[in-house]
Write a protein that holds these residues in place. Sequence first.
Motif, PDB file in Angstrom:
ATOM      1  N   PRO A 136     116.722  70.373  40.882  1.00 15.85           N
ATOM      2  CA  PRO A 136     117.748  69.614  41.297  1.00 15.85           C
ATOM      3  C   PRO A 136     118.815  70.469  41.184  1.00 15.85           C
ATOM      4  O   PRO A 136     119.180  71.036  40.435  1.00 15.85           O
ATOM      5  CB  PRO A 136     117.659  68.373  40.362  1.00 15.85           C
ATOM      6  CG  PRO A 136     116.298  68.326  39.824  1.00 15.85           C
ATOM      7  CD  PRO A 136     115.631  69.913  39.651  1.00 15.85           C
ATOM      8  N   VAL A 157     116.465  70.619  45.208  1.00 14.90           N
ATOM      9  CA  VAL A 157     116.156  69.124  45.512  1.00 14.90           C
ATOM     10  C   VAL A 157     117.660  68.664  45.052  1.00 14.90           C
ATOM     11  O   VAL A 157     118.244  69.033  43.979  1.00 14.90           O
ATOM     12  CB  VAL A 157     115.168  68.411  44.558  1.00 14.90           C
ATOM     13  CG1 VAL A 157     115.197  66.987  44.744  1.00 14.90           C
ATOM     14  CG2 VAL A 157     113.678  68.994  44.762  1.00 14.90           C
ATOM     15  N   PRO A 158     118.134  67.879  46.035  1.00 17.90           N
ATOM     16  CA  PRO A 158     119.481  67.277  45.851  1.00 17.90           C
ATOM     17  C   PRO A 158     119.590  66.433  44.694  1.00 17.90           C
ATOM     18  O   PRO A 158     118.767  65.511  44.388  1.00 17.90           O
ATOM     19  CB  PRO A 158     119.962  66.639  47.170  1.00 17.90           C
ATOM     20  CG  PRO A 158     118.980  66.901  48.198  1.00 17.90           C
ATOM     21  CD  PRO A 158     117.603  67.300  47.594  1.00 17.90           C
ATOM     22  N   LEU A 160     121.476  63.351  43.340  1.00 18.21           N
ATOM     23  CA  LEU A 160     122.359  62.306  43.850  1.00 18.21           C
ATOM     24  C   LEU A 160     122.876  61.476  42.648  1.00 18.21           C
ATOM     25  O   LEU A 160     122.620  62.042  41.319  1.00 18.21           O
ATOM     26  CB  LEU A 160     121.268  61.012  44.441  1.00 18.21           C
ATOM     27  CG  LEU A 160     120.375  61.840  45.489  1.00 18.21           C
ATOM     28  CD1 LEU A 160     119.478  60.677  46.006  1.00 18.21           C
ATOM     29  CD2 LEU A 160     121.121  62.384  46.526  1.00 18.21           C
ATOM     30  N   THR A 162     122.282  58.976  40.877  1.00 17.69           N
ATOM     31  CA  THR A 162     121.377  58.485  40.259  1.00 17.69           C
ATOM     32  C   THR A 162     120.286  59.508  39.683  1.00 17.69           C
ATOM     33  O   THR A 162     119.344  59.164  39.202  1.00 17.69           O
ATOM     34  CB  THR A 162     120.299  57.596  41.211  1.00 17.69           C
ATOM     35  OG1 THR A 162     119.893  58.104  42.484  1.00 17.69           O
ATOM     36  CG2 THR A 162     121.195  56.141  41.544  1.00 17.69           C
ATOM     37  N   PRO A 164     117.836  63.353  40.443  1.00 18.48           N
ATOM     38  CA  PRO A 164     117.222  63.880  41.864  1.00 18.48           C
ATOM     39  C   PRO A 164     116.642  63.019  42.870  1.00 18.48           C
ATOM     40  O   PRO A 164     116.249  61.854  42.417  1.00 18.48           O
ATOM     41  CB  PRO A 164     116.144  64.760  41.133  1.00 18.48           C
ATOM     42  CG  PRO A 164     116.299  64.530  39.625  1.00 18.48           C
ATOM     43  CD  PRO A 164     116.907  63.676  39.296  1.00 18.48           C
ATOM     44  N   ASP A 165     116.682  63.363  44.203  1.00 16.73           N
ATOM     45  CA  ASP A 165     116.202  62.591  45.162  1.00 16.73           C
ATOM     46  C   ASP A 165     114.735  62.344  44.934  1.00 16.73           C
ATOM     47  O   ASP A 165     113.965  63.341  45.195  1.00 16.73           O
ATOM     48  CB  ASP A 165     116.474  63.479  46.462  1.00 16.73           C
ATOM     49  CG  ASP A 165     115.915  62.843  47.655  1.00 16.73           C
ATOM     50  OD1 ASP A 165     115.264  61.941  47.567  1.00 16.73           O
ATOM     51  OD2 ASP A 165     116.562  63.273  48.976  1.00 16.73           O
ATOM     52  N   ASP A 167     112.436  60.387  46.559  1.00 13.20           N
ATOM     53  CA  ASP A 167     111.604  60.537  47.782  1.00 13.20           C
ATOM     54  C   ASP A 167     111.143  62.015  47.991  1.00 13.20           C
ATOM     55  O   ASP A 167     109.917  62.149  48.000  1.00 13.20           O
ATOM     56  CB  ASP A 167     112.352  60.100  48.914  1.00 13.20           C
ATOM     57  CG  ASP A 167     112.871  58.566  48.585  1.00 13.20           C
ATOM     58  OD1 ASP A 167     112.222  57.806  47.914  1.00 13.20           O
ATOM     59  OD2 ASP A 167     113.576  58.051  49.644  1.00 13.20           O
ATOM     60  N   LEU A 168     112.097  62.691  47.888  1.00 16.97           N
ATOM     61  CA  LEU A 168     111.414  64.185  48.113  1.00 16.97           C
ATOM     62  C   LEU A 168     110.718  64.706  47.116  1.00 16.97           C
ATOM     63  O   LEU A 168     109.753  65.532  47.069  1.00 16.97           O
ATOM     64  CB  LEU A 168     112.831  65.183  48.153  1.00 16.97           C
ATOM     65  CG  LEU A 168     112.642  66.400  48.694  1.00 16.97           C
ATOM     66  CD1 LEU A 168     111.962  66.473  49.921  1.00 16.97           C
ATOM     67  CD2 LEU A 168     113.961  67.137  48.603  1.00 16.97           C
ATOM     68  N   TYR A 196     120.442  60.107  34.620  1.00 20.28           N
ATOM     69  CA  TYR A 196     119.326  59.580  35.686  1.00 20.28           C
ATOM     70  C   TYR A 196     119.563  58.008  35.713  1.00 20.28           C
ATOM     71  O   TYR A 196     119.441  57.463  34.498  1.00 20.28           O
ATOM     72  CB  TYR A 196     117.868  60.279  35.252  1.00 20.28           C
ATOM     73  CG  TYR A 196     117.874  61.615  35.789  1.00 20.28           C
ATOM     74  CD1 TYR A 196     118.877  62.117  36.102  1.00 20.28           C
ATOM     75  CD2 TYR A 196     116.525  62.190  35.570  1.00 20.28           C
ATOM     76  CE1 TYR A 196     118.550  63.767  36.198  1.00 20.28           C
ATOM     77  CE2 TYR A 196     116.361  63.462  35.757  1.00 20.28           C
ATOM     78  CZ  TYR A 196     117.266  64.329  36.159  1.00 20.28           C
ATOM     79  OH  TYR A 196     117.176  65.391  36.502  1.00 20.28           O
ATOM     80  N   THR A 200     115.241  56.140  38.506  1.00 15.96           N
ATOM     81  CA  THR A 200     114.584  57.589  38.650  1.00 15.96           C
ATOM     82  C   THR A 200     113.788  57.732  37.393  1.00 15.96           C
ATOM     83  O   THR A 200     112.715  58.630  37.841  1.00 15.96           O
ATOM     84  CB  THR A 200     116.111  58.564  38.540  1.00 15.96           C
ATOM     85  OG1 THR A 200     116.673  58.309  39.630  1.00 15.96           O
ATOM     86  CG2 THR A 200     115.389  59.767  38.638  1.00 15.96           C
TER      87      THR A 200
END
Lengths: 435, 435
Positions: A136, A157-158, A160, A162, A164-165, A167-168, A196, A200
Amino acid sequence: MQAYAEVSTEELQTLRKKLSAQYKEYQSRDLRLDMSRGKPSIEQLDLSMGMMDVLSSEDDLTCEDGTDCRNYGGLTGIREAKELIGDMMEVAPENIIIYGNSSLNVMYDTVSRSMTHGVMGSTPWCKLDKVKFLCPVPGYDRHFAITEYFGIEMINVPMLPTGPDMDLVEKLVASDDSIKGIWCVPKYSNPTGNSYSDETVRRMARLKPAASDFRIYWDNAYGIHHLYDHDQDHLIEILAECKRAGNPDLVYKFSSTSKISFPGSGIAAIATSKNNLEDIEKQLKIQTIGHDKVNQLRHVRFFGDIHGMVEHMRRHADSMRPKFEAVIRILAQELDGLGIGTWTEPKGGYFISFDSMEGCAKDIVARCKKAGLVMTGAGATYPYGKDPYDSNIRIAPSYPPLKDLELAMELFALCVKIVSIDKILADRKSAEAQA
Amino acid sequence: MQAYAEVSTEELQTLRKKLSAQYKEYQSRDLRLDMSRGKPSIEQLDLSMGMMDVLSSEDDLTCEDGTDCRNYGGLTGIREAKELIGDMMEVAPENIIIYGNSSLNVMYDTVSRSMTHGVMGSTPWCKLDKVKFLCPVPGYDRHFAITEYFGIEMINVPMLPTGPDMDLVEKLVASDDSIKGIWCVPKYSNPTGNSYSDETVRRMARLKPAASDFRIYWDNAYGIHHLYDHDQDHLIEILAECKRAGNPDLVYKFSSTSKISFPGSGIAAIATSKNNLEDIEKQLKIQTIGHDKVNQLRHVRFFGDIHGMVEHMRRHADSMRPKFEAVIRILAQELDGLGIGTWTEPKGGYFISFDSMEGCAKDIVARCKKAGLVMTGAGATYPYGKDPYDSNIRIAPSYPPLKDLELAMELFALCVKIVSIDKILADRKSAEAQA
């Protein structure tokens, strides 16, 4: 204030001259300010000086179970320390191994063991063609340094607000069995200061990795490092959540007292499932006869219990809070509305994350340095030191005294302004040339 | 006394009955004696209780160079500790890295790093088909455990009274480039208590290994652990000797204060050449931000300098000497002339090595255990726990109080006699059957 992007070139040039004069004035002051690392201040260190008095030659250095802390033995730590650190990490004492002075060292050793011996019987990673970790970003440079050192490929991994993303993350770990881990600082994250979200954490615990030896490297470095008494982030406890999700062995949780007692003279720990603990102990008993039990006892005697530790952290917060508030106040005062930077406003931890306009971070950090202010290197928050946007800068407010910090942040904001104007003007020039 | 081998079967049988009665008498006493490990006694631990008083909340925990020992940093240790440990290890402070609490851990990490990253640019050992270590036998079980854990093949080399059989060592390392190391406890060796002769050290320093990444693992655990003021073994300093021999990078020297201050709460170190140090530091800076500097400072303040440490070790010797002398006295008293065992008479260290008749060691240790006396497991002094002669037993006199130790050694000698008689009688029986 008007966004710089909407200010005329002429006006920006005038402003630039004014700012240059201010910058020169800073340079003439021969400043030596260091905001590069998350080091506790002297004031914070002084809070733990009582540690030096709790054990004397008159004291009995024996545990409740009769263990003489002075002698060999006690591979996984003394019971009393497991209870204290268990309460700190929100896990049962049975799930804990106490180590030496550094959780970074525990993480290093965990990766190193996986390289040479695999994880719970899996193929040693050094025998595989390719091993990858999810990172992340922005994240912690020393995590990335470990995986880079072992030749592990790092995948950004970006982060966010919230976490780490997910979905990815879900997609990647399910589809690629060479992905063996993910680095996480789940609470008051390094460097964003975000925690988080519940969702998450739940999704982390429910990951279905293609690799059986995939583990979440959960570095809960700032679990009790709040700035406020009530306005605190709360994190779902990951070991319990993994157990509930039917994934009990999915996570290694790391922590230490480095920023609670003394950095470098604290105690570190790993918390994980019985299966993982058994796997780790097979190695640990070859590596050492046991860690420093006297220092474990010293921590237990000094803090007493988790309430004592929490009270102690309130005193840390009293030192840290004005610093965080000053950074955020000065950034808002100087930069709000200019459209040349955004920053986080954490409720704990050790860092504030600043994002400049794209392509400005390196120049800002370099310009700070030329006036005597050392920031964390631009790019450090990304694997291989490569920030693809050249925009993230980690701000570490803890170490300098408040007055120095305020000065440093004013200088920092000034450098942001100068570099941003230069960038805007250069961009306009090249746009004109192209037209 | 007459050698058992020359005593008639009838007489031996009579003696056996008498000894059995004595053994039963011991069994009825519900003894709990532990001579299994080289642990300092409580009396010895008490010698270092002053360690708990040298740093208080009134003290300045700052080094002479201004380093605040409480905070992060100081990767390779504080200058003062390097000077003290340098004097202890007989090398310059510049050649030292101070680690955490355990030299075993340093040795483990050294092998582990070589597995994953090689030595000064060589192929990582985990990428090689075969890696081997030479193991002078009898030797230290925890050394062998490290190499076994990493799948390194161990080759036995006989320990002579002068150290390892150097003819064999020279031949093997020159001819086989898969041989990457040799485990050495050069002074008051574990378990023989013998020290390497000057010739052995000189030949070690002049080795011409086929493998460029071959290193001597020189575990000088008992460098200042003498029993006597004048009658001491002296060892040629290996780093200097390697330098003189044109082999400056050939050796890693390990040591710790585990048996000087507190086991488990001491400080450990490696001493080696500049080239090796550079190689190690590349890894160390990834693994940790630094070891426990407060504990380093505690050691410096407690011992003051090497003279203080040597005086401290005289007090240890006052506790150890009567124990070593008691073991040797009782063995001589009970076993001299019987032809059923030989033993060493060290002038320092932590162990005495006993060799029984072939094929008796396991039975002796088992018989001791049934009467409440735990010895180091038979075979432990050999790689893979396999003593090809089943004859070596390590005696660790340090931990029990003198009275218990005397009792334990009388029981031990009794078990040696019983097992030896049984062996002689069984041999005679099978010889008769064959005839």
